[in-house]
Enzyme design. Structure first.
Site, PDB file in Angstrom:
ATOM      1  N   ASP A   1      11.575   6.447   3.584  1.00 15.24           N
ATOM      2  CA  ASP A   1      11.429   5.137   3.607  1.00 15.24           C
ATOM      3  C   ASP A   1      11.132   4.352   4.811  1.00 15.24           C
ATOM      4  OD1 ASP A   1      11.683   2.454   3.128  1.00 15.24           O
ATOM      5  OD2 ASP A   1      13.666   2.420   2.053  1.00 15.24           O
ATOM      6  N   VAL A   2       9.815   3.915   4.981  1.00 13.30           N
ATOM      7  CA  VAL A   2       9.551   3.606   6.278  1.00 13.30           C
ATOM      8  C   VAL A   2      10.173   2.134   6.723  1.00 13.30           C
ATOM      9  CG1 VAL A   2       7.010   4.423   5.633  1.00 13.30           C
ATOM     10  CG2 VAL A   2       7.470   1.968   4.937  1.00 13.30           C
TER      11      VAL A   2
ATOM     12  N   TYR B   1       4.089 -11.531   0.390  1.00 16.29           N
ATOM     13  CA  TYR B   1       3.088 -10.444   0.556  1.00 16.29           C
ATOM     14  C   TYR B   1       1.597 -10.647   1.310  1.00 16.29           C
ATOM     15  CZ  TYR B   1      -0.210  -6.969  -1.516  1.00 16.29           C
ATOM     16  OH  TYR B   1      -1.119  -6.034  -1.760  1.00 16.29           O
TER      17      TYR B   1
ATOM     18  N   LYS C   1       0.147  -9.079   4.749  1.00 15.63           N
ATOM     19  CA  LYS C   1      -1.149  -8.610   4.816  1.00 15.63           C
ATOM     20  C   LYS C   1      -1.953  -9.221   5.736  1.00 15.63           C
ATOM     21  CE  LYS C   1      -0.213  -5.210   1.617  1.00 15.63           C
ATOM     22  NZ  LYS C   1      -0.101  -3.862   2.153  1.00 15.63           N
TER      23      LYS C   1
ATOM     24  N   ILE D   1      -2.631   4.765  -4.676  1.00  8.03           N
ATOM     25  CA  ILE D   1      -3.663   4.838  -3.930  1.00  8.03           C
ATOM     26  C   ILE D   1      -3.429   5.871  -2.906  1.00  8.03           C
ATOM     27  CG2 ILE D   1      -4.754   3.879  -1.750  1.00  8.03           C
ATOM     28  CD1 ILE D   1      -4.708   1.183  -3.211  1.00  8.03           C
TER      29      ILE D   1
ATOM     30  N   ASP E   1       7.252   9.627   0.717  1.00  7.25           N
ATOM     31  CA  ASP E   1       7.444   8.694  -0.214  1.00  7.25           C
ATOM     32  C   ASP E   1       8.893   8.505  -0.578  1.00  7.25           C
ATOM     33  OD1 ASP E   1       7.126   7.307  -3.102  1.00  7.25           O
ATOM     34  OD2 ASP E   1       4.893   7.982  -2.488  1.00  7.25           O
TER      35      ASP E   1
ATOM     36  N   ASN F   1       0.090   3.444   4.321  1.00  8.22           N
ATOM     37  CA  ASN F   1      -0.107   3.062   3.182  1.00  8.22           C
ATOM     38  C   ASN F   1       1.113   2.363   2.659  1.00  8.22           C
ATOM     39  OD1 ASN F   1      -1.732   3.065   0.565  1.00  8.22           O
ATOM     40  ND2 ASN F   1      -0.107   4.391  -0.096  1.00  8.22           N
TER      41      ASN F   1
END
Length: 257
Positions: free
Chosen positions: A62-63, A153, A157, A24, A43, A88
């Site tokens: 790496d976030v 997960y 979200k 995405i 990324d 993202n």
């Protein structure tokens, strides 16, 4: 301005996309570049970063790591500011019953999916305030529906949706818009692994699991990464100027998961 013109982002937007070298994120990066934007991505996949289209700049970051996010914004400074930030980066997390999910797996999912978005938003907000720009947070239909065996997960979200709506209230008076996009079943390697893992957990075949998943989608099909990119472009165009605080599903109407 003609209505048709309002659907196209202005050329020259300064765009930052996390996890922008695959899936995405890559589709969004390419779409913005095609629309005339200057794009910087991050990324952790070095090979994918090296294969990015010419003109898209990047940082290996790496976030989940504070220092990496600091370096990302240092590298993106060459854009001279930011008009659009797409949060993202995220991972699927474990597929398991809650009693079988170890603390490390739970914490890693939350740290990347939710805390990573905080780290980026924390640094991006002053720049978006200057440009009266747009923050797009990537959530999921798992942020509006329950998702058995995928609790970390889903929890991350759902939290992203609340984070988005709260930031929209906070930053709206300063001209900054904040929205969440909630993809459904997006075609690609990531969903293939999710389907395979869930099939294994259920003791059924991949084909059976895929068919069962699509039976819960009104349109009985997956969405494409370009569908998500199209929504990001629209939100960045003049026609999206009054859209903020929204959780926008692009999912072919997933009814349950």
């Amino acid at each position: 301005m003609k209505v048709i013109d309002s659907l196209i982002p202005r050329s020259g937007l300064r765009v930052l996309i996390t996890a922008g070298a695959n899936g995405i994120g890559l589709a969004i990066a390419q779409a913005f570049q095609e629309a005339g934007a200057r794009v910087h991505v991050c990324d952790i996949d070095e090979q994918a970063l090296a294969a990015l289209p010419e003109g898209i700049t990047y940082t290996n970051a790496d976030v989940s790591q504070e220092a990496d996010v600091d370096r990302l914004f240092e590298d993106a400074a060459h854009l001279g500011g930011l008009d659009v930030v797409v949060n993202n980066a995220g991972i699927a997390g474990p597929t398991a019953s809650i009693e079988d999910i170890d603390p490390e797996s739970w914490n890693r999912t939350i740290n990347i999916n939710l805390n990573g978005q905080y780290r980026v938003a924390n640094r991006a907000t002053p720049l978006l305030r200057e440009s009266q720009g747009l923050l797009i947070n990537m959530a999921s239909v798992a942020g509006r529906l329950g998702f058995a065996y995928r609790t970390p997960y889903a929890a991350s979200k759902w939290a992203i949706v609340g984070f988005t709506k709260s930031l929209a209230c906070e930053l709206g008076p300063e001209g900054v818009r904040v929205n969440a996009i909630l993809p459904g079943i997006v075609r690609g390697p990531r969903i293939e692994k999710v389907i395979a893992d869930r099939a294994a957990k259920r003791g059924i075949s991949y084909a059976e699991m895929e068919k069962e998943n699509l039976s819960k989608v009104s349109m009985r099909r997956m969405v494409e990464p370009t569908d998500i990119a199209a929504m990001a472009l629209f939100l960045s165009a003049p026609g999206g100027a009054n859209i903020s605080g929204q959780a926008l599903s692009v999912c072919a109407n997933v009814e349950t998961i």
